[in-house]
Design a protein around this motif. Structure first.
Motif, PDB file in Angstrom:
ATOM      1  N   ASP A  52       0.828  -1.217   0.000  1.00  7.48           N
ATOM      2  CA  ASP A  52       0.000   0.000   0.000  1.00  7.48           C
ATOM      3  C   ASP A  52       0.858   1.262   0.000  1.00  7.48           C
ATOM      4  O   ASP A  52       0.507   2.262  -0.646  1.00  7.48           O
ATOM      5  N   GLU A  53       1.973   1.223   0.716  1.00  5.18           N
ATOM      6  CA  GLU A  53       2.824   2.408   0.783  1.00  5.18           C
ATOM      7  C   GLU A  53       3.478   2.697  -0.567  1.00  5.18           C
ATOM      8  O   GLU A  53       3.581   3.856  -0.987  1.00  5.18           O
ATOM      9  N   ILE A  54       3.911   1.643  -1.246  1.00  7.72           N
ATOM     10  CA  ILE A  54       4.503   1.841  -2.570  1.00  7.72           C
ATOM     11  C   ILE A  54       3.451   2.341  -3.549  1.00  7.72           C
ATOM     12  O   ILE A  54       3.687   3.285  -4.323  1.00  7.72           O
ATOM     13  N   TRP A  55       2.277   1.737  -3.525  1.00  2.41           N
ATOM     14  CA  TRP A  55       1.179   2.132  -4.421  1.00  2.41           C
ATOM     15  C   TRP A  55       0.818   3.599  -4.212  1.00  2.41           C
ATOM     16  O   TRP A  55       0.714   4.379  -5.177  1.00  2.41           O
ATOM     17  N   ASN A  56       0.633   3.985  -2.947  1.00  2.00           N
ATOM     18  CA  ASN A  56       0.256   5.367  -2.641  1.00  2.00           C
ATOM     19  C   ASN A  56       1.351   6.351  -3.034  1.00  2.00           C
ATOM     20  O   ASN A  56       1.066   7.478  -3.464  1.00  2.00           O
ATOM     21  N   THR A  57       2.594   5.928  -2.891  1.00  4.00           N
ATOM     22  CA  THR A  57       3.713   6.792  -3.273  1.00  4.00           C
ATOM     23  C   THR A  57       3.738   7.010  -4.783  1.00  4.00           C
ATOM     24  O   THR A  57       4.003   8.119  -5.260  1.00  4.00           O
ATOM     25  N   LEU A  58       3.449   5.966  -5.552  1.00  3.19           N
ATOM     26  CA  LEU A  58       3.361   6.116  -7.010  1.00  3.19           C
ATOM     27  C   LEU A  58       2.270   7.115  -7.389  1.00  3.19           C
ATOM     28  O   LEU A  58       2.473   7.974  -8.265  1.00  3.19           O
ATOM     29  N   ASP A  59       1.121   7.010  -6.735  1.00  4.74           N
ATOM     30  CA  ASP A  59       0.032   7.967  -7.000  1.00  4.74           C
ATOM     31  C   ASP A  59       0.459   9.392  -6.685  1.00  4.74           C
ATOM     32  O   ASP A  59       0.258  10.316  -7.485  1.00  4.74           O
ATOM     33  N   GLU A  60       1.063   9.576  -5.516  1.00  4.99           N
ATOM     34  CA  GLU A  60       1.440  10.915  -5.074  1.00  4.99           C
ATOM     35  C   GLU A  60       2.512  11.521  -5.967  1.00  4.99           C
ATOM     36  O   GLU A  60       2.412  12.684  -6.379  1.00  4.99           O
ATOM     37  N   GLU A  61       3.535  10.744  -6.289  1.00  9.14           N
ATOM     38  CA  GLU A  61       4.633  11.299  -7.085  1.00  9.14           C
ATOM     39  C   GLU A  61       4.227  11.553  -8.527  1.00  9.14           C
ATOM     40  O   GLU A  61       4.762  12.460  -9.167  1.00  9.14           O
ATOM     41  N   SER A  62       3.274  10.791  -9.048  1.00 10.50           N
ATOM     42  CA  SER A  62       2.810  11.055 -10.415  1.00 10.50           C
ATOM     43  C   SER A  62       1.990  12.330 -10.492  1.00 10.50           C
ATOM     44  O   SER A  62       1.804  12.890 -11.571  1.00 10.50           O
ATOM     45  N   ARG A  63       1.519  12.810  -9.344  1.00 12.05           N
ATOM     46  CA  ARG A  63       0.854  14.125  -9.312  1.00 12.05           C
ATOM     47  C   ARG A  63       1.873  15.260  -9.240  1.00 12.05           C
ATOM     48  O   ARG A  63       1.573  16.405  -9.576  1.00 12.05           O
ATOM     49  N   GLN A  64       3.083  14.936  -8.798  1.00  8.64           N
ATOM     50  CA  GLN A  64       4.116  15.946  -8.616  1.00  8.64           C
ATOM     51  C   GLN A  64       5.044  16.080  -9.824  1.00  8.64           C
ATOM     52  O   GLN A  64       5.556  17.150 -10.114  1.00  8.64           O
ATOM     53  N   SER A  65       5.274  14.959 -10.514  1.00 12.50           N
ATOM     54  CA  SER A  65       6.343  14.910 -11.506  1.00 12.50           C
ATOM     55  C   SER A  65       5.905  14.218 -12.790  1.00 12.50           C
ATOM     56  O   SER A  65       4.996  13.383 -12.787  1.00 12.50           O
ATOM     57  N   GLN A  66       6.615  14.568 -13.859  1.00 11.47           N
ATOM     58  CA  GLN A  66       6.382  13.899 -15.145  1.00 11.47           C
ATOM     59  C   GLN A  66       7.202  12.622 -15.274  1.00 11.47           C
ATOM     60  O   GLN A  66       6.892  11.760 -16.094  1.00 11.47           O
ATOM     61  N   ILE A  67       8.274  12.514 -14.482  1.00  5.23           N
ATOM     62  CA  ILE A  67       9.166  11.357 -14.545  1.00  5.23           C
ATOM     63  C   ILE A  67       9.280  10.760 -13.146  1.00  5.23           C
ATOM     64  O   ILE A  67       9.590  11.470 -12.186  1.00  5.23           O
ATOM     65  N   ILE A  68       9.015   9.474 -13.027  1.00  8.24           N
ATOM     66  CA  ILE A  68       9.126   8.787 -11.744  1.00  8.24           C
ATOM     67  C   ILE A  68      10.109   7.645 -11.903  1.00  8.24           C
ATOM     68  O   ILE A  68       9.875   6.703 -12.678  1.00  8.24           O
ATOM     69  N   LEU A  69      11.230   7.732 -11.211  1.00 11.15           N
ATOM     70  CA  LEU A  69      12.264   6.706 -11.271  1.00 11.15           C
ATOM     71  C   LEU A  69      12.237   5.896  -9.983  1.00 11.15           C
ATOM     72  O   LEU A  69      12.222   6.460  -8.885  1.00 11.15           O
ATOM     73  N   ILE A  70      12.242   4.578 -10.124  1.00  9.94           N
ATOM     74  CA  ILE A  70      12.080   3.667  -8.994  1.00  9.94           C
ATOM     75  C   ILE A  70      13.265   2.713  -8.958  1.00  9.94           C
ATOM     76  O   ILE A  70      13.650   2.148  -9.987  1.00  9.94           O
ATOM     77  N   THR A  71      13.861   2.539  -7.786  1.00 15.74           N
ATOM     78  CA  THR A  71      14.913   1.529  -7.649  1.00 15.74           C
ATOM     79  C   THR A  71      14.592   0.619  -6.473  1.00 15.74           C
ATOM     80  O   THR A  71      14.048   1.056  -5.462  1.00 15.74           O
ATOM     81  N   GLY A  72      14.945  -0.660  -6.636  1.00 18.60           N
ATOM     82  CA  GLY A  72      14.792  -1.612  -5.554  1.00 18.60           C
ATOM     83  C   GLY A  72      13.579  -2.510  -5.696  1.00 18.60           C
ATOM     84  O   GLY A  72      12.654  -2.236  -6.458  1.00 18.60           O
ATOM     85  N   GLY A  73      13.615  -3.622  -4.954  1.00 18.40           N
ATOM     86  CA  GLY A  73      12.475  -4.530  -4.899  1.00 18.40           C
ATOM     87  C   GLY A  73      12.309  -5.430  -6.094  1.00 18.40           C
ATOM     88  O   GLY A  73      11.214  -5.945  -6.326  1.00 18.40           O
ATOM     89  N   LEU A  74      13.378  -5.645  -6.877  1.00 17.75           N
ATOM     90  CA  LEU A  74      13.262  -6.474  -8.078  1.00 17.75           C
ATOM     91  C   LEU A  74      13.991  -7.804  -7.943  1.00 17.75           C
ATOM     92  O   LEU A  74      14.204  -8.508  -8.935  1.00 17.75           O
ATOM     93  N   GLY A  75      14.383  -8.169  -6.741  1.00 20.28           N
ATOM     94  CA  GLY A  75      15.115  -9.410  -6.543  1.00 20.28           C
ATOM     95  C   GLY A  75      14.218 -10.636  -6.603  1.00 20.28           C
ATOM     96  O   GLY A  75      13.005 -10.531  -6.829  1.00 20.28           O
TER      97      GLY A  75
END
Length: 424
Positions: A52-75
């Motif tokens: 939920d925290e990651i999901w909500n962060t994606l929503d919030e940052e897409s309201r702030q920025s045109q580019i959202i870069l994410i690192t981590g959690g792909l193992g």
């Protein structure tokens, strides 16, 4: 797209970031590279491995920025939830990417040399709604998504894997997606002057800068970088303007300027030694080989760095470097007399043009009233003379070593420059 400012948000994922187990170096590197393109990093956010925290962060940052870069959690482990979350977030389904699968198999066959588990094979699965970014340095592929005019890029948290994807794909593609301003950077490196004194020396220059040109102070270990950044529409015009101002800045700081480029002190010394076909050695006590490490971190250092001695114990100072026992008895290991003999002895031992010697008290213990913690003597033996200088550092042991190394390298730089000028 428009010429309005393009914002980016950086999201780093992992509980280890929140508890301090892992230091987030990814965000700093990405922000620096994005800035070069004229992309403003508006926010940097760290979140744990919570859906939920990651999901909500994606929503919030897409309201702030045109580019959202994410690192981590792909193992490959159960707590790596970024990929399934992004699949759900963008309404896709998981599929096996042929290129990613071939990459995983090749890595196991060539380097790991043991059977793959199902969890390893699952790393080749990606959402079918993304553009796959192949991982040239690891097993987890990156993913590029586009939604409502926004770009989302997910990359591994391993720094060298992320940097490779950014350099080879992301940073090349973003300028084609957005209308970015022209950005020109000019960097000047200073040494031997504190940030506040530096600011006072150039306050009139800084206050006269136009609004589209900024001056940044970047202090680090006894040095201060000054970065002049010009932003505008016409690259040729702002380049000419930045160059003119940069010349003025250099003229005001000739006495403390190391180089008019974004280079480290060890890079500068490497260039000086290479250009003048000279060699150097080190004789280190309290820094434990750190100066030799800095010098040899530069590609091609074997052309000018012949070797070094870590004379931590006094017997090594005597038996290897030729320091007199009487000198150690009468003046101590941390003294001008000792480092002078360490430098001249190392220079003779290694048959080099220059030698840098250091002896000091890095702490936290070992200090006396006469020689408190942070007392350091440095000597540089050159082709024609040996110079010495005493320094006092005031930090913890690690930082004392780092600051001392910068002082010593700057003394070496000045010695080289002085002798070269005298020969001309």
């Amino acid at each position: 797209m428009t010429n309005n400012r393009i914002n980016a948000s950086i999201i780093t994922i992992g509980d280890e970031l929140l508890i301090g187990q892992t230091i987030d170096t990814n965000s700093a590197w990405m922000a620096k590279e994005l800035n070069k393109l004229g992309i403003w990093v508006k926010r940097r956010v760290a979140v744990g491995d919570v859906w939920d925290e990651i999901w909500n962060t994606l929503d919030e940052e897409s309201r702030q920025s045109q580019i959202i870069l994410i690192t981590g959690g792909l193992g490959p482990t159960a707590d790596d939830i970024t990929k399934p979350l992004l699949c759900s977030y963008f309404g896709g389904k998981m599929v096996v990417d042929k290129g990613a699968l071939e990459n995983v198999i090749a890595i196991f066959e060539k380097y790991i040399k043991r059977p793959m588990l199902d969890t390893n094979l699952k790393q080749a699965e990606v959402p079918d709604v993304c553009t796959v970014i192949q991982n040239g340095r690891g097993t987890a592929p990156g993913m590029w998504f586009e939604k409502d005019g926004k770009v989302f890029v997910s990359m591994p948290g391993v720094p060298h894997e992320m940097q490779h994807m950014m350099s080879e794909y992301v940073l090349k593609k973003l300028p084609a997606m957005f209308s970015l301003p022209a950005v020109v950077h000019r960097t000047l490196v200073t040494a031997g002057i504190g940030e506040s004194y530096l600011a006072d020396q150039i306050k009139d220059f800084e206050s006269a800068l136009p609004l589209h040109i900024k001056l940044a102070y970047l202090p680090n270990f006894g040095m201060v970088k000054l970065r002049l950044t010009a932003t505008g529409i016409n690259e040729a015009e702002i380049t000419a303007e930045a160059d003119q101002l940069f010349v003025q800045l250099q003229n005001q700081l000739q006495d403390v300027m190391v180089i008019n480029d974004d280079k480290t002190l060890e890079e500068v010394i490497g260039l000086l030694l290479t250009k003048n076909e000279r060699t150097v050695t080190t004789a280190e006590s309290c820094t434990g080989g750190y100066i030799a490490h800095l010098l040899t971190s530069i590609p091609g250092a074997s052309a000018y760095f012949l070797g070094g001695v870590v004379s931590y114990d006094n017997t090594i100072k005597e038996n290897v470097l030729g320091v007199n026992a009487d000198t150690l008895d009468n003046y101590g290991a941390v003294s001008e007399e000792t480092v002078w003999q360490m430098a001249t002895g190392a220079k003779e031992l290694m048959k080099t043009d220059y030698a840098v010697a250091i002896s000091g008290i890095m702490g936290p213990g070992g200090g006396t009233e006469e020689k408190p913690v942070g007392t350091v003597w440095v000597a540089v033996a050159g082709k024609t003379k040996t110079v010495t200088q005493k320094f006092h550092t005031r930090y913890d042991r690690k930082r004392n070593i780092q600051v001392t190394a910068i002082h010593a390298l700057n003394m070496l730089r000045l010695s080289i420059l002085s002798e070269v000028r005298n020969e001309e």
